[in-house]
Enzyme design. Structure first.
Site, mmCIF file in Angstrom:
data_model
loop_
_atom_site.group_PDB
_atom_site.id
_atom_site.type_symbol
_atom_site.label_atom_id
_atom_site.label_comp_id
_atom_site.label_asym_id
_atom_site.label_seq_id
_atom_site.Cartn_x
_atom_site.Cartn_y
_atom_site.Cartn_z
ATOM 1 N N SER A 328 0.799 -1.233 0.000
ATOM 2 C CA SER A 328 0.000 0.000 0.000
ATOM 3 C C SER A 328 0.826 1.275 0.000
ATOM 4 O O SER A 328 0.276 2.368 -0.173
ATOM 5 C CB SER A 328 -0.949 0.005 1.203
ATOM 6 O OG SER A 328 -1.942 -0.980 1.033
ATOM 7 N N ASP A 352 -17.402 1.178 -1.543
ATOM 8 C CA ASP A 352 -16.569 -0.006 -1.307
ATOM 9 C C ASP A 352 -17.327 -1.045 -0.483
ATOM 10 O O ASP A 352 -17.558 -0.845 0.712
ATOM 11 C CB ASP A 352 -15.292 0.413 -0.574
ATOM 12 C CG ASP A 352 -14.452 -0.790 -0.150
ATOM 13 O OD1 ASP A 352 -14.573 -1.854 -0.782
ATOM 14 O OD2 ASP A 352 -13.670 -0.633 0.814
ATOM 15 N N ASP A 365 -10.740 -6.595 -0.094
ATOM 16 C CA ASP A 365 -10.192 -5.458 0.639
ATOM 17 C C ASP A 365 -9.737 -5.983 1.998
ATOM 18 O O ASP A 365 -10.200 -7.029 2.454
ATOM 19 C CB ASP A 365 -11.259 -4.374 0.823
ATOM 20 C CG ASP A 365 -10.651 -3.032 1.198
ATOM 21 O OD1 ASP A 365 -10.667 -2.134 0.347
ATOM 22 O OD2 ASP A 365 -10.167 -2.889 2.335
ATOM 23 N N HIS A 371 -15.035 0.024 3.205
ATOM 24 C CA HIS A 371 -14.818 1.342 3.799
ATOM 25 C C HIS A 371 -15.966 2.305 3.522
ATOM 26 O O HIS A 371 -15.879 3.492 3.855
ATOM 27 C CB HIS A 371 -13.522 1.955 3.244
ATOM 28 C CG HIS A 371 -12.281 1.206 3.632
ATOM 29 N ND1 HIS A 371 -11.501 1.554 4.704
ATOM 30 C CD2 HIS A 371 -11.692 0.108 3.081
ATOM 31 C CE1 HIS A 371 -10.466 0.724 4.791
ATOM 32 N NE2 HIS A 371 -10.570 -0.172 3.808
ATOM 33 N N CYS A 384 -7.643 2.072 1.368
ATOM 34 C CA CYS A 384 -8.728 1.286 0.770
ATOM 35 C C CYS A 384 -8.246 0.588 -0.500
ATOM 36 O O CYS A 384 -7.915 1.230 -1.496
ATOM 37 C CB CYS A 384 -9.914 2.207 0.453
ATOM 38 S SG CYS A 384 -11.236 1.394 -0.463
#
Length: 694
Positions: A328, A352, A365, A371, A384
C-alpha cells in the site's frame, strides 16, 4: 739430382698469402671494432640500463589506504600496522607441510590459519610470499627471530591492516577489502593504472571500499636499492615516497545508522533515509549485517559457510539488491498518477463493499464489509484496496508503467556503490521480453488489478522507493542518491563535493502534489500510523503498507499465527518530514513482520525524532520497538549529542553469530519463495492478488 727453386715465384706466393692473411686479420679486427662500437656506442643505453638493473632493484612502496568517515568525522575504516609470518614457497628447502609443522612449534598456527594459507597459496605464484599467521605479538616475533636460521624462505614482514572499528555497523555501506584474486590481477595488469598497483595485494571488494577504490588507494612510491650478487639489499640509492589515499566522507550519520540497526533487532529488512533536497543518504540499513573484519585477512571456511548458507542472508545488501512488492505504500504514487492523467479527481468517490469482482475472481479489501463511500483522501488515509483495484483497471498496465517510470520505479538510481538491482516495473512489453512461452508472454487483464495495490509483478528496492518518496516530497525535483558526501585530498585538504546537482525535474501540477501530501499527512494524524506519530512536535506525511509473500486462497483468511514465519506479510512504511519543508524522506521494510503500522512506522518515528528534533530514544523504548510492542516513544529520550560514542563493545555485537541453515529451514525458505498460482476464466494473474492494505 738437385732441384733449382724459383725464388721469385716463391716470394710472390708468400706475398700473396701474407696479403690475404693481412686482409683477413684486418677484416676480423674491423668486425671486432664494429661490434665493439655497436655494443659500446649504439646499444650503450640499453646495456647500461641492464647493468644498472643487475646492480639495483626497484622496490614499490605501497601507500596507506585512505580513511572512511561519517558525515560528522567519525572514522569508520582505518589502518594499523602489525607483523605477519610469511612463506615463499619457491624458497623453502623442506616440504611445505613439514615447514609449517616445525613453525607451529615456535609460533602458534591454528587449523584455520593453515586453511586460509592453502587457499591464498593456490591463488598466488610460487615466488610470492603468503602469510601463514597475522598480527604476531612482540614475543612471537622475538621467538621466531631467534630461530630464523632454521627456516629459509620464511620471514617476518610489517604490513598495514584495514580495520573497521565498529564491526557490523554499516557494513553493507562501508564494504571491505580483500586479497587480489587472479581475475582481478589480470584486469589491473591490463588497465592504465597497473603501475600504481605494483606491490598492492589488497583492494576494495564491496561497498564504498570498492566503488571508491581509486580515491582510497593512493599513489604508489618507489625505492631504488643497490643489491649484492646474491640479491640482498646493500643500501638505498634514492626514493619517492608513496602518497596516501584520500579521505572519503560519507553522508550517513553513524549514530543514526547504529540506532536503526538496533531498532530492527534480530528482524530482517532494509531502510533508506535520505535528504530529498540534496540526495544525501542519512541511513542505509540492511539487516542482518556482517563483520567486515572477517574478510580482511581472508575469511576462513567456517565463517564463510555460516554467512553464505544462512537463511537470513547477511551478505545480501537488502537496501540495494533486495526487491519487494511495495504494498500500500504504492497508493500515493498511484493517486498522483490518476490526478495527472485525469483518471480521477480529488472528490470522485466509489462505494466499497469490501471487495472487487473481476470476472469470477474476488479481489478482497483488507476491511471486511468495506470502507463505505471513499474519495481519494480517504483511500490513502484508510488504505482502501478496492479504490485502487478500480483505478488499476481504468488505467491499465502500460499507463501505470509510463507514470511510475519517471519516478524511478524499476530503474537504476545511479547510487555510488555497485550492485544495484533494477527490480520490476511491469508492462506488456516487459512480459513479452521476459518470458519465452507464448502463453506466458501474453498480458492478462486480471494481472492488472493487483498492481494498483503494489502487488502482482511489482518488485522494487527500498532505495528506489525512498528515491521516489524524496522526489514527491521535493515537488518533482529529482536528486541523485549518494552515500559519499565529499572526497578530501590528503595533501591539499581540499574537499570535493559529490553529486548535489539535480538530475531532472518532473512536471506535476502543484495542486495535485498538495492533494497527495495532505492525504499522507492525514495518515500520520488520523490514519493507519497515527498512534506512532502521536505527540510528535512536527508534522509528517506517511503511508503504511503490508505486502503479501504468498497468495491466500479465495475461501481462506490470512492468519499469521498459523503460517510459517518466513511466509508472513512484510511490513512497509514510506514517509517524509517536516511535511511543509522536508529534511528527510524514507522507505523501509521489516520482513515477515505483518502490519506496517505496528512494526515499520514506529522505527520511522524514531528516525524523524533523531533528524529533526535531535532526540535519541531511551533503551526501554529501543527494546520495545525491537519486539514490535511500541508505537509512540516511551521512556525519557536523550539528546543525540549526549549519546556516548563509540558505543561499548557489547553494544556493537548485538547480533548473534550467524549459523548455516538446516535442511528443514531451507525447505521453509523455498516455500516462502514460491508463489502459488491463482487463475480464473477472467484471466487473473498467476501472482498474489489479495489485500495489501495498512
Amino acid at each position: 739430382m738437385s732441384v733449382i727453386r724459383d725464388i721469385e715465384s716463391d716470394l710472390r706466393r708468400f706475398r700473396s698469402r701474407l696479403l690475404v692473411v693481412t686482409v683477413a686479420v684486418l677484416m676480423l679486427f674491423g668486425l671486432l671494432a664494429a661490434r665493439l662500437f655497436y655494443l659500446q656506442v649504439v646499444r650503450y643505453q640499453e646495456f647500461n640500463a641492464q647493468a644498472e638493473s643487475n646492480r639495483t632493484a626497484i622496490v614499490p612502496i605501497v601507500p596507506n589506504r585512505g580513511v572512511i568517515m561519517d558525515r560528522n568525522g567519525i572514522v569508520l575504516a582505518t589502518n594499523y600496522s602489525a607483523y605477519t609470518l610469511e612463506i615463499t614457497a619457491s624458497k623453502v628447502v623442506l616440504p611445505l607441510e613439514e615447514v609449517i609443522e616445525q613453525l607451529s612449534g615456535v609460533i602458534e598456527i591454528q587449523a584455520r590459519d593453515k586453511r586460509r594459507f592453502k587457499k591464498q597459496l593456490s591463488e598466488s605464484k610460487s615466488f610470492e610470499s603468503v602469510p601463514i599467521r597475522n598480527r604476531l605479538t612482540d614475543e612471537e616475533v622475538a621467538r621466531f627471530a631467534a630461530q630464523r636460521y632454521r627456516f629459509p624462505g620464511v620471514e617476518i614482514r610489517a604490513r598495514l591492516f584495514r580495520n573497521y572499528p565498529y564491526g557490523q555497523t554499516a557494513s553493507h555501506v562501508i564494504g571491505y577489502i580483500g586479497r587480489i584474486n587472479p581475475s582481478e590481477k589480470g584486469k589491473i595488469e591490463e588497465s592504465d593504472d597497473a603501475g600504481n598497483y605494483r606491490g598492492t595485494e589488497y583492494i576494495g571488494k564491496l561497498g564504498v571500499e570498492q566503488s571508491y577504490e581509486q580515491q582510497l588507494h593512493g599513489t604508489t612510491g618507489v625505492q631504488k636499492m643497490e643489491t649484492s650478487a646474491g640479491g640482498r639489499a646493500v643500501r638505498r640509492l634514492n626514493s619517492s615516497q608513496a602518497i596516501p589515499g584520500n579521505s572519503v566522507v560519507l553522508s550517513i550519520d553513524i549514530k543514526l545508522q547504529k540506532l536503526v540497526e538496533d531498532l530492527y533487532g534480530k528482524r530482517r529488512g532494509a531502510l533508506v533515509a535520505l535528504d530529498p533536497k540534496t540526495g544525501e543518504i542519512l541511513a542505509f540499513v540492511s539487516k542482518p549485517t556482517f563483520d567486515p573484519n572477517l574478510f580482511v585477512d581472508g575469511i576462513d571456511s567456517e565463517n564463510w559457510a555460516a554467512l553464505n548458507e544462512s537463511l537470513d542472508k547477511p551478505l545480501l545488501n537488502r537496501a540495494l539488491r533486495g526487491t519487494y512488492p511495495p504494498g500500500s505504500t504504492y497508493k500515493p504514487f498511484m493517486a498522483l498518477a490518476a490526478l495527472e492523467t485525469g483518471k480521477r479527481t480529488e472528490k470522485a468517490f466509489i462505494s466499497d463493499p469490501g471487495y472487487f469482482m473481476f470476472g469470477n475472481h474476488r479481489f478482497r479489501d483488507d476491511k471486511e464489509g468495506g470502507h463505505g463511500t471513499v474519495d481519494m483522501h480517504k483511500s490513502i488515509v484508510e488504505s482502501c484496496d478496492t479504490y485502487y483495484y478500480l483505478l488499476a483497471r481504468d488505467m491499465g498496465v502500460d499507463m501505470m508503467h509510463d507514470q511510475m517510470k519517471p519516478l524511478g520505479f524499476g530503474q537504476i538510481t545511479g547510487i555510488d556503490i555497485l550492485g544495484e538491482s533494477r527490480g520490476v516495473l511491469p508492462s506488456t512489453e516487459w512480459k513479452r521480453t521476459t518470458y519465452k512461452k507464448p502463453e506466458q508472454q501474453r498480458w492478462y487483464s486480471g494481472e492488472t488489478i493487483s498492481l494498483g495495490i503494489g502487488q502482482g509483478y511489482n518488485s522494487f528496492t527500498m532505495l528506489q522507493v525512498a528515491h521516489a518518496m524524496g522526489t514527491l516530497a521535493n515537488n518533482g525535483l529529482k536528486m541523485k542518491p549518494h552515500l559519499v558526501r565529499e572526497v578530501v585530498d590528503v595533501e591539499t585538504k581540499v574537499a570535493t563535493p559529490v553529486a548535489k546537482e539535480p538530475v531532472g525535474q518532473l512536471i506535476f501540477l502543484p495542486e495535485n502534489l498538495e492533494i497527495i501530501k495532505k492525504a499522507m499527512v492525514g495518515v500520520n494524524i488520523e490514519g493507519t500510523s497515527a498512534t506512532s506519530f502521536a505527540g510528535a512536535q512536527y508534522v509528517s506525511a506517511g503511508k503504511t503498507g503490508t505486502a503479501q509473500v504468498f497468495t491466500v486462497k479465495q475461501n481462506e483468511k490470512y492468519n499469521a499465527a498459523t503460517i510459517d514465519e518466513r511466509l508472513r506479510d512484510h511490513a512497509l512504511f514510506v514517509a517524509f518530514a517536516p511535511a511543509d519543508d522536508p529534511k528527510v524522506a524514507l522507505a523501509m521494510v521489516v520482513e515477515n513482520a505483518g502490519f506496517g503500522a505496528q512494526n515499520a512506522a514506529p522505527i520511522a518515528r524514531r528516525v524523524f525524532d533523531f533528524v529533526i528534533m535531535g532526540q535519541y530514544p531511551s533503551q526501554e523504548d529501543i527494546e520495545a520497538v525491537q519486539k514490535g510492542q511500541a508505537t509512540r516513544p516511551i521512556g525519557k529520550s536523550r539528546a543525540v549529542a549526549s549519546v556516548p560514542w563509540p558505543p561499548k563493545a557489547a553494544e556493537l555485537a548485538v547480533e548473534e553469530p550467524v549459523v548455516a541453515a538446516s535442511a528443514a529451514e531451507k525447505a521453509a525458505a523455498a516455500a516462502a519463495a514460491a508463489k502459488p498460482a491463482s487463475a480464473s476464466s477472467a484471466g487473473v494473474a498467476k501472482k498474489p492478488a489479495a489485500s495489501a492494505a495498512r
